[in-house]
Write a protein that holds these residues in place. Sequence first.
Motif, PDB file in Angstrom:
ATOM      1  N   MET A 128     -52.367  45.187   5.389  1.00  7.73           N
ATOM      2  CA  MET A 128     -53.480  45.517   6.159  1.00  7.73           C
ATOM      3  C   MET A 128     -53.864  47.136   6.396  1.00  7.73           C
ATOM      4  N   GLY A 129     -52.854  47.930   6.342  1.00  5.66           N
ATOM      5  CA  GLY A 129     -53.366  49.303   6.408  1.00  5.66           C
ATOM      6  C   GLY A 129     -53.254  49.960   7.642  1.00  5.66           C
ATOM      7  N   PRO A 130     -53.653  51.186   7.861  1.00  3.57           N
ATOM      8  CA  PRO A 130     -53.866  51.800   9.188  1.00  3.57           C
ATOM      9  C   PRO A 130     -54.902  51.160  10.122  1.00  3.57           C
ATOM     10  N   LEU A 131     -54.679  51.022  11.429  1.00  3.51           N
ATOM     11  CA  LEU A 131     -55.993  50.599  12.283  1.00  3.51           C
ATOM     12  C   LEU A 131     -57.186  51.279  12.231  1.00  3.51           C
ATOM     13  N   THR A 132     -58.097  50.949  12.231  1.00  8.47           N
ATOM     14  CA  THR A 132     -59.508  51.875  12.344  1.00  8.47           C
ATOM     15  C   THR A 132     -60.377  51.445  13.771  1.00  8.47           C
ATOM     16  N   ALA A 133     -61.140  52.400  13.925  1.00 10.64           N
ATOM     17  CA  ALA A 133     -61.947  52.609  15.036  1.00 10.64           C
ATOM     18  C   ALA A 133     -63.412  53.054  14.697  1.00 10.64           C
ATOM     19  N   HIS A 134     -64.329  52.612  15.387  1.00  7.14           N
ATOM     20  CA  HIS A 134     -65.804  53.099  15.037  1.00  7.14           C
ATOM     21  C   HIS A 134     -66.444  52.937  16.285  1.00  7.14           C
ATOM     22  N   VAL A 135     -67.960  53.194  16.353  1.00  4.59           N
ATOM     23  CA  VAL A 135     -68.732  53.212  17.669  1.00  4.59           C
ATOM     24  C   VAL A 135     -68.958  51.806  17.892  1.00  4.59           C
ATOM     25  N   GLY A 136     -69.197  51.616  19.039  1.00  2.00           N
ATOM     26  CA  GLY A 136     -69.764  50.287  19.487  1.00  2.00           C
ATOM     27  C   GLY A 136     -68.915  49.181  19.955  1.00  2.00           C
ATOM     28  N   GLU A 137     -69.178  48.117  19.798  1.00  2.00           N
ATOM     29  CA  GLU A 137     -68.397  46.927  20.393  1.00  2.00           C
ATOM     30  C   GLU A 137     -68.364  45.704  19.366  1.00  2.00           C
ATOM     31  N   GLU A 138     -67.623  44.899  19.243  1.00  2.00           N
ATOM     32  CA  GLU A 138     -67.627  43.717  18.318  1.00  2.00           C
ATOM     33  C   GLU A 138     -67.122  42.473  18.820  1.00  2.00           C
ATOM     34  N   PHE A 139     -67.708  41.495  18.150  1.00  2.00           N
ATOM     35  CA  PHE A 139     -67.306  39.950  18.376  1.00  2.00           C
ATOM     36  C   PHE A 139     -66.718  39.580  17.203  1.00  2.00           C
ATOM     37  N   MET A 140     -65.482  38.985  17.365  1.00  2.00           N
ATOM     38  CA  MET A 140     -64.777  38.373  16.045  1.00  2.00           C
ATOM     39  C   MET A 140     -64.598  36.678  16.273  1.00  2.00           C
ATOM     40  N   LEU A 141     -65.116  35.970  15.403  1.00  2.00           N
ATOM     41  CA  LEU A 141     -64.684  34.388  15.222  1.00  2.00           C
ATOM     42  C   LEU A 141     -64.056  34.050  14.112  1.00  2.00           C
ATOM     43  N   VAL A 142     -62.932  33.349  14.330  1.00  2.88           N
ATOM     44  CA  VAL A 142     -62.167  32.801  13.263  1.00  2.88           C
ATOM     45  C   VAL A 142     -62.701  31.629  12.661  1.00  2.88           C
ATOM     46  N   LEU A 143     -63.129  31.546  11.420  1.00  2.00           N
ATOM     47  CA  LEU A 143     -63.878  30.556  10.950  1.00  2.00           C
ATOM     48  C   LEU A 143     -62.868  29.699  10.122  1.00  2.00           C
ATOM     49  N   SER A 144     -61.851  30.131   9.287  1.00  2.00           N
ATOM     50  CA  SER A 144     -60.808  29.355   9.034  1.00  2.00           C
ATOM     51  C   SER A 144     -59.669  29.914   8.911  1.00  2.00           C
ATOM     52  N   GLY A 145     -58.422  29.202   8.681  1.00  2.00           N
ATOM     53  CA  GLY A 145     -57.033  29.692   8.729  1.00  2.00           C
ATOM     54  C   GLY A 145     -56.535  30.352  10.155  1.00  2.00           C
ATOM     55  N   LYS A 146     -55.876  31.414  10.184  1.00  2.00           N
ATOM     56  CA  LYS A 146     -55.061  31.946  11.279  1.00  2.00           C
ATOM     57  C   LYS A 146     -55.013  33.405  11.050  1.00  2.00           C
ATOM     58  N   VAL A 147     -55.415  34.291  11.896  1.00  2.07           N
ATOM     59  CA  VAL A 147     -55.212  35.763  11.927  1.00  2.07           C
ATOM     60  C   VAL A 147     -54.540  36.245  12.999  1.00  2.07           C
ATOM     61  N   ARG A 148     -54.056  37.281  12.897  1.00  2.00           N
ATOM     62  CA  ARG A 148     -53.294  38.106  13.996  1.00  2.00           C
ATOM     63  C   ARG A 148     -54.330  39.354  14.244  1.00  2.00           C
ATOM     64  N   LEU A 149     -54.373  39.584  15.463  1.00  2.00           N
ATOM     65  CA  LEU A 149     -55.381  40.744  15.712  1.00  2.00           C
ATOM     66  C   LEU A 149     -54.585  41.864  16.164  1.00  2.00           C
ATOM     67  N   TYR A 150     -54.427  43.070  15.729  1.00  2.00           N
ATOM     68  CA  TYR A 150     -53.917  44.132  16.049  1.00  2.00           C
ATOM     69  C   TYR A 150     -54.778  45.135  16.930  1.00  2.00           C
ATOM     70  N   SER A 151     -54.323  45.724  18.010  1.00  2.00           N
ATOM     71  CA  SER A 151     -55.290  46.546  18.649  1.00  2.00           C
ATOM     72  C   SER A 151     -54.368  47.684  19.468  1.00  2.00           C
ATOM     73  N   GLU A 152     -55.091  48.878  19.493  1.00  2.00           N
ATOM     74  CA  GLU A 152     -54.467  50.152  19.842  1.00  2.00           C
ATOM     75  C   GLU A 152     -53.701  50.027  21.368  1.00  2.00           C
ATOM     76  N   TYR A 153     -54.076  49.277  22.146  1.00  2.00           N
ATOM     77  CA  TYR A 153     -53.620  49.166  23.552  1.00  2.00           C
ATOM     78  C   TYR A 153     -53.131  47.898  24.055  1.00  2.00           C
ATOM     79  N   TYR A 154     -52.976  46.721  22.976  1.00  2.00           N
ATOM     80  CA  TYR A 154     -52.614  45.524  23.393  1.00  2.00           C
ATOM     81  C   TYR A 154     -51.473  45.290  22.383  1.00  2.00           C
TER      82      TYR A 154
END
Length: 219
Positions: A128-154
Amino acid sequence: MNKQTKDLGKLLKERRAYHGWTLAEVSSMTGIATSTLSKIENGHISPNFDTILKLSHGLGVEIGDLLNSPPSEPTPPLVVARRSISRNFEGQRLDRQHYSYSYLSADVAHKRIIPIYIEVQAMTPEEMGPLTAHVGEEFMLVLSGKVRLYSEYYEPMDLEQGDSVYLDSTMKHGYMSLQEPTSSILVCCSSATPNLAQTLREIIKDQIIQESHSGPKAD
């Protein structure tokens, strides 16, 4: 007090209030003295370009958003009738070692919402590599499979097909697949910044360059 100075002070104060930051915290983030920040917020001084750069980098705000003043009077809505159709997730494609990005509706310039179809092959934090950040907000929807979300404060969160998340993109984050050979997600990024799509593509291109220096794509 000129209008641009007043608008910049208002933007700084509103962003600080939104995140619950103190002047001392913003000072630590930007390298600008608290006394200077207070004077900017209250419109007592007009910051030079170096100070504006520090604000932009420290707060995750595009320079254009700091310099361009909103209109003082509301204007009638302009109907531009824009429309774009993307079939079967076809779009402007960028490929990394363990990710493929298709920027949908790529024919529409200056979008405030950037839809991206992503195939996630990364199965480990190293891939996966280093976590990244950018301006704004985002909405993510899993279409297929299963993913693990990593975030800075959770703590990491596992999401299955049909699950979604809405997050502040200025918080470092990343996605990893938990299912071989790939999982797919739809990410919609949003910001008041007109050149958001270009900003996002530059982040991906930088990652591609870094990966090309680290070695060939794993089998």
